[in-house]
Design a protein around this motif. Structure first.
Motif, PDB file in Angstrom:
ATOM      1  N   GLY A 157       0.799  -1.232   0.000  1.00 57.67           N
ATOM      2  CA  GLY A 157       0.000   0.000   0.000  1.00 57.67           C
ATOM      3  C   GLY A 157       0.825   1.271   0.000  1.00 57.67           C
ATOM      4  O   GLY A 157       2.017   1.268   0.297  1.00 57.67           O
ATOM      5  N   ASN A 213      -1.048   7.573   1.513  1.00 56.48           N
ATOM      6  CA  ASN A 213      -1.990   8.711   1.550  1.00 56.48           C
ATOM      7  C   ASN A 213      -3.373   8.358   2.093  1.00 56.48           C
ATOM      8  O   ASN A 213      -4.010   9.164   2.754  1.00 56.48           O
ATOM      9  CB  ASN A 213      -2.078   9.389   0.180  1.00 56.48           C
ATOM     10  CG  ASN A 213      -2.458   8.456  -0.931  1.00 56.48           C
ATOM     11  OD1 ASN A 213      -2.119   7.272  -0.913  1.00 56.48           O
ATOM     12  ND2 ASN A 213      -3.181   8.958  -1.901  1.00 56.48           N
ATOM     13  N   LYS A 218      11.025   0.055   2.156  1.00 55.96           N
ATOM     14  CA  LYS A 218      11.464  -0.432   0.841  1.00 55.96           C
ATOM     15  C   LYS A 218      12.155  -1.810   0.926  1.00 55.96           C
ATOM     16  O   LYS A 218      11.895  -2.697   0.115  1.00 55.96           O
ATOM     17  CB  LYS A 218      12.418   0.642   0.332  1.00 55.96           C
ATOM     18  CG  LYS A 218      13.101   0.424  -0.921  1.00 55.96           C
ATOM     19  CD  LYS A 218      13.804   1.726  -1.269  1.00 55.96           C
ATOM     20  CE  LYS A 218      15.141   1.431  -1.904  1.00 55.96           C
ATOM     21  NZ  LYS A 218      15.887   2.653  -2.240  1.00 55.96           N
ATOM     22  N   SER A 262       9.728  -4.534   1.544  1.00 55.39           N
ATOM     23  CA  SER A 262       8.975  -4.706   0.315  1.00 55.39           C
ATOM     24  C   SER A 262       9.782  -5.544  -0.681  1.00 55.39           C
ATOM     25  O   SER A 262       9.265  -6.481  -1.306  1.00 55.39           O
ATOM     26  CB  SER A 262       8.747  -3.305  -0.257  1.00 55.39           C
ATOM     27  OG  SER A 262       7.629  -3.238  -1.008  1.00 55.39           O
ATOM     28  N   GLN A 263      11.064  -5.232  -0.767  1.00 55.41           N
ATOM     29  CA  GLN A 263      11.906  -5.956  -1.722  1.00 55.41           C
ATOM     30  C   GLN A 263      12.119  -7.402  -1.295  1.00 55.41           C
ATOM     31  O   GLN A 263      12.149  -8.303  -2.131  1.00 55.41           O
ATOM     32  CB  GLN A 263      13.237  -5.221  -1.913  1.00 55.41           C
ATOM     33  CG  GLN A 263      13.018  -3.988  -2.781  1.00 55.41           C
ATOM     34  CD  GLN A 263      14.198  -3.053  -2.860  1.00 55.41           C
ATOM     35  OE1 GLN A 263      15.165  -3.178  -2.090  1.00 55.41           O
ATOM     36  NE2 GLN A 263      14.129  -2.085  -3.753  1.00 55.41           N
ATOM     37  N   GLY A 304       0.924   2.665  -5.501  1.00 60.68           N
ATOM     38  CA  GLY A 304       2.040   3.577  -5.246  1.00 60.68           C
ATOM     39  C   GLY A 304       2.434   4.316  -6.502  1.00 60.68           C
ATOM     40  O   GLY A 304       1.630   4.493  -7.427  1.00 60.68           O
ATOM     41  N   ILE A 356       9.390  -1.255 -10.671  1.00 59.16           N
ATOM     42  CA  ILE A 356      10.256  -2.165  -9.885  1.00 59.16           C
ATOM     43  C   ILE A 356       9.443  -3.411  -9.491  1.00 59.16           C
ATOM     44  O   ILE A 356       9.908  -4.541  -9.603  1.00 59.16           O
ATOM     45  CB  ILE A 356      10.783  -1.443  -8.615  1.00 59.16           C
ATOM     46  CG1 ILE A 356      11.680  -0.271  -9.023  1.00 59.16           C
ATOM     47  CG2 ILE A 356      11.504  -2.409  -7.680  1.00 59.16           C
ATOM     48  CD1 ILE A 356      12.125   0.626  -7.877  1.00 59.16           C
ATOM     49  N   GLY A 386      -0.262   9.889 -11.363  1.00 60.05           N
ATOM     50  CA  GLY A 386      -0.125  10.688 -12.580  1.00 60.05           C
ATOM     51  C   GLY A 386      -0.797  12.034 -12.406  1.00 60.05           C
ATOM     52  O   GLY A 386      -1.312  12.347 -11.333  1.00 60.05           O
ATOM     53  N   CYS A 390      -4.576  10.265  -4.983  1.00 62.65           N
ATOM     54  CA  CYS A 390      -4.094   9.856  -6.310  1.00 62.65           C
ATOM     55  C   CYS A 390      -4.986  10.388  -7.428  1.00 62.65           C
ATOM     56  O   CYS A 390      -4.517  10.635  -8.527  1.00 62.65           O
ATOM     57  CB  CYS A 390      -4.000   8.341  -6.388  1.00 62.65           C
ATOM     58  SG  CYS A 390      -5.552   7.520  -6.010  1.00 62.65           S
ATOM     59  N   PHE A 404       0.549  15.913  -5.993  1.00 67.58           N
ATOM     60  CA  PHE A 404       0.300  15.150  -4.769  1.00 67.58           C
ATOM     61  C   PHE A 404       0.418  16.032  -3.520  1.00 67.58           C
ATOM     62  O   PHE A 404       1.060  15.689  -2.535  1.00 67.58           O
ATOM     63  CB  PHE A 404       1.270  13.964  -4.697  1.00 67.58           C
ATOM     64  CG  PHE A 404       0.621  12.719  -4.155  1.00 67.58           C
ATOM     65  CD1 PHE A 404      -0.538  12.209  -4.719  1.00 67.58           C
ATOM     66  CD2 PHE A 404       1.164  12.040  -3.061  1.00 67.58           C
ATOM     67  CE1 PHE A 404      -1.137  11.061  -4.226  1.00 67.58           C
ATOM     68  CE2 PHE A 404       0.571  10.895  -2.559  1.00 67.58           C
ATOM     69  CZ  PHE A 404      -0.582  10.407  -3.150  1.00 67.58           C
TER      70      PHE A 404
HETATM   71  P1  NAD Z   1       5.709   4.667  -3.343  1.00 65.96           P
HETATM   72  O1  NAD Z   1       5.717   4.033  -4.679  1.00 65.96           O
HETATM   73  O2  NAD Z   1       6.897   5.435  -2.905  1.00 65.96           O
HETATM   74  O3  NAD Z   1       5.484   3.546  -2.193  1.00 65.96           O
HETATM   75  C1  NAD Z   1       4.420   2.621  -2.243  1.00 65.96           C
HETATM   76  C2  NAD Z   1       4.819   1.359  -1.506  1.00 65.96           C
HETATM   77  O4  NAD Z   1       5.948   0.778  -2.142  1.00 65.96           O
HETATM   78  C3  NAD Z   1       5.188   1.553  -0.051  1.00 65.96           C
HETATM   79  O5  NAD Z   1       4.594   0.530   0.716  1.00 65.96           O
HETATM   80  C4  NAD Z   1       6.705   1.446  -0.048  1.00 65.96           C
HETATM   81  O6  NAD Z   1       7.218   0.879   1.134  1.00 65.96           O
HETATM   82  C5  NAD Z   1       6.983   0.545  -1.225  1.00 65.96           C
HETATM   83  N1  NAD Z   1       8.259   0.865  -1.882  1.00 65.96           N
HETATM   84  C6  NAD Z   1       8.863   2.075  -1.987  1.00 65.96           C
HETATM   85  N2  NAD Z   1       9.997   1.989  -2.701  1.00 65.96           N
HETATM   86  C7  NAD Z   1      10.107   0.687  -3.073  1.00 65.96           C
HETATM   87  C8  NAD Z   1      11.071  -0.040  -3.818  1.00 65.96           C
HETATM   88  N3  NAD Z   1      12.150   0.564  -4.337  1.00 65.96           N
HETATM   89  N4  NAD Z   1      10.893  -1.356  -3.993  1.00 65.96           N
HETATM   90  C9  NAD Z   1       9.805  -1.987  -3.480  1.00 65.96           C
HETATM   91  N5  NAD Z   1       8.871  -1.341  -2.758  1.00 65.96           N
HETATM   92  C10 NAD Z   1       9.012  -0.032  -2.541  1.00 65.96           C
HETATM   93  O7  NAD Z   1       4.385   5.542  -3.313  1.00 65.96           O
HETATM   94  P2  NAD Z   1       3.823   6.462  -2.157  1.00 65.96           P
HETATM   95  O8  NAD Z   1       4.690   7.648  -1.991  1.00 65.96           O
HETATM   96  O9  NAD Z   1       3.505   5.660  -0.953  1.00 65.96           O
HETATM   97  O10 NAD Z   1       2.407   6.890  -2.772  1.00 65.96           O
HETATM   98  C11 NAD Z   1       2.287   7.943  -3.677  1.00 65.96           C
HETATM   99  C12 NAD Z   1       1.988   7.477  -5.076  1.00 65.96           C
HETATM  100  O11 NAD Z   1       0.989   6.475  -5.066  1.00 65.96           O
HETATM  101  C13 NAD Z   1       1.449   8.588  -5.954  1.00 65.96           C
HETATM  102  O12 NAD Z   1       1.983   8.489  -7.234  1.00 65.96           O
HETATM  103  C14 NAD Z   1      -0.055   8.297  -5.999  1.00 65.96           C
HETATM  104  O13 NAD Z   1      -0.709   8.823  -7.114  1.00 65.96           O
HETATM  105  C15 NAD Z   1      -0.049   6.817  -5.973  1.00 65.96           C
HETATM  106  N6  NAD Z   1      -1.319   6.301  -5.473  1.00 65.96           N
HETATM  107  C16 NAD Z   1      -2.132   5.642  -6.339  1.00 65.96           C
HETATM  108  C17 NAD Z   1      -3.357   5.187  -5.895  1.00 65.96           C
HETATM  109  C18 NAD Z   1      -4.289   4.454  -6.822  1.00 65.96           C
HETATM  110  O14 NAD Z   1      -5.242   3.875  -6.321  1.00 65.96           O
HETATM  111  N7  NAD Z   1      -4.068   4.430  -8.124  1.00 65.96           N
HETATM  112  C19 NAD Z   1      -3.751   5.407  -4.578  1.00 65.96           C
HETATM  113  C20 NAD Z   1      -2.883   6.070  -3.741  1.00 65.96           C
HETATM  114  C21 NAD Z   1      -1.663   6.526  -4.183  1.00 65.96           C
END
Ligand code: NAD
Length: 461
Positions: A115, A118, A173, A176-177, A191, A198, A216, A247, A339
């Motif tokens: 997740g 936000n 991160k 997550s990885q 995200g 990735i 976006g 988002c 954002f």
């Molecule tokens: P992010 O991509 O930085 O992080 C999302 C998740 O990925 C987190 O749980 C984080 O721990 C993990 N993560 C971060 N870097 C990683 C890596 N290198 N490898 C593996 N996992 C990693 O996003 P964010 O800052 O949490 O959220 C903001 C973005 O999410 C914005 O672009 C927003 O538009 C988007 N978003 C989309 C929706 C949707 O439903 N489409 C909803 C909310 C947010």
């Protein structure tokens, strides 16, 4: 207990639980969804506190956009699950006589849900509803940036579910990885587009299917023929709810030159109506999640001419609801998803031109168009592509369980909410059952002269 278990152990435990077949039982799924609903309702005060600590989110917004949205989704699923899981009978074609055919929904197995911060509760619990409904085991990885909500999600999951069925693993991160190294049957990621890539390449190693809910720049077009008062109110709400950290928030405004000054004056009034003369003192205004995002947004304030807001306070992670006029496509604020609570404005003379600008950018997650003109509405719908569209309002299309929610192109792939969530976590298995009553020889070799008969049957002679 979970903290001591290696990620691989949790996945293995879930594999065994899934193999037991327990999750295939519809009454088990219904029971687990009811447990989830009850846990959300019982934890309302704790959820409020966590979101206040993470984002200073007002109680009203927490209830509406986190708790109620999930509870409604569960209610909708409880109501329809039996019919969603029913096999769909298909009438066989003449060439398949004598047989019966069906499409059956089967669960995928063990799924990973990652997740964003936000809407830190809704963005892991929402997909979990679909995952449970479809009969999967699930591991949740909430965002570390909303650390209080992440802890609470882990706590709720641990207290209410067997970790062999649903588990939450906290971390950033690296965690997550580590999770992405494992083989899952589905990865559901919310995200950024950058991290989405990735996740998708990690999934490719195991040929794991992905749903990517990304972001976006979602445009908001305002035609001259609109109800200006409601337009201003709905844009102000959609942009500044959750401090603009949504988002699907209208990222930027494209407004017909003829109504621009009137619209901007009304948006200014609505900002005051919503948050008073000093939004920093309003209990209804959310803060920026952390210093990194505060600094990023502060730099975007240097584009164009600020006509509303612009004030900020690092100590309180506060950025005022801000409207920026005289913005060009070259300004930093137009280069990335904002954002945050900053609304840049670009005027247009010709709707075709506004559409061409949108189409020159990656496909957005949402597109908003305010207009009474039905022809123009059709024109925008026909000539643009986006995850979803909302005409004459903002955000509301996402709170509609019967409408699948997801992106297209750079804003994501796959979708969820309601039946779409169930489908996302299911495999549609085609089943053909043949009879032993007769056996037509046509398909068997030797084929000599049989092609004429075949062509007749298939209607291609
Ligand atoms: P992010 O991509 O930085 O992080 C999302 C998740 O990925 C987190 O749980 C984080 O721990 C993990 N993560 C971060 N870097 C990683 C890596 N290198 N490898 C593996 N996992 C990693 O996003 P964010 O800052 O949490 O959220 C903001 C973005 O999410 C914005 O672009 C927003 O538009 C988007 N978003 C989309 C929706 C949707 O439903 N489409 C909803 C909310 C947010």
């Amino acid at each position: 207990m979970l903290a001591q278990l290696a990620v691989g152990d949790v996945v293995n435990q879930q594999r065994q639980f899934f193999a037991s077949g327990k999750t295939k039982d519809i009454s088990f799924r219904l029971e687990q969804l009811k447990i989830l609903k009850q846990a959300l309702l019982e934890n309302e005060p704790a959820i409020n506190l966590a979101l206040k600590a993470d984002l200073k989110k007002p109680e009203f917004e927490t209830f509406l956009t986190e708790i109620a949205l999930c509870v409604k989704e569960i209610d909708d699923t409880l109501k329809h699950l039996k019919s969603w899981t029913k096999p769909i009978g298909i009438i066989p074609p003449l060439s398949q006589l004598i047989s019966s055919a069906q499409i059956c929904y089967e669960p995928l197995g063990v799924v990973l849900i990652i997740g964003a911060w936000n809407y830190p509760l809704q963005l892991v619990i929402g997909p979990l509803i679909g995952a449970i409904a479809a009969g999967n085991c699930a591991i949740l990885k909430p965002s570390e940036l909303a650390e209080n909500t992440s802890r609470l999600v882990a706590d709720i999951v641990e207290k209410n579910f067997d970790p062999s069925f649903v588990a939450a693993i906290e971390g950033g991160k690296e965690t997550s990885q580590q999770l992405l190294e494992e083989k899952f049957d589905k990865i559901f990621f919310t995200g950024s587009t950058e991290v989405g890539k990735i996740v998708m390449s990690a999934a490719a190693k195991h040929l794991t299917p992905v749903t990517l809910e990304l972001g976006g720049k979602s445009p908001c077009i305002v035609d001259a023929n609109t109800h200006l008062e409601y337009t201003a109110k709905r844009i102000t709400w959609g942009k500044f709810v959750n401090g603009g950290q949504t988002c699907v928030a209208p990222d930027y405004l494209l407004v017909d030159r003829r109504v621009k000054s009137d619209l901007l004056a009304r948006i200014k009034t609505e900002i005051t109506n919503f948050f008073g003369d000093n939004p920093a003192g309003s209990p209804d205004y959310t803060r920026i999640v952390n210093q990194r995002h505060f600094n990023r947004l502060s730099q975007l304030l240097e584009s164009g001419e600020i006509i509303v807001g612009g004030e900020s306070n690092l100590g309180d992670l506060y950025i005022a609801p801000t409207v920026i006029d005289r913005v060009t496509w070259e300004h930093p604020v137009m280069q990335e998803e904002i954002f945050g609570p900053i609304l840049p404005v670009i005027e247009y003379d010709d709707l075709d031109r506004a559409i061409a600008w949108i189409n020159a950018k990656p496909k957005p997650l949402a597109l908003y168009f305010f207009s009474n003109d039905k022809q123009k509405q059709q024109q925008v719908l026909r000539s643009t592509s986006s995850g979803g569209v909302c005409i004459n309002d903002t955000l509301m299309h996402c709170a509609f369980p019967a409408l699948p929610f997801g992106g297209v192109g750079a804003s994501g792939m796959g979708n969820y909410h309601g039946k779409a969530g169930f489908d996302t976590f299911s495999h549609q298995k085609s089943i053909l059952k043949k009879s032993f009553l007769v056996d037509f020889n046509l398909r068997y070799a030797p084929y000599k002269d049989k092609i004429k008969v075949l062509k007749k049957i298939l209607g291609s002679s």
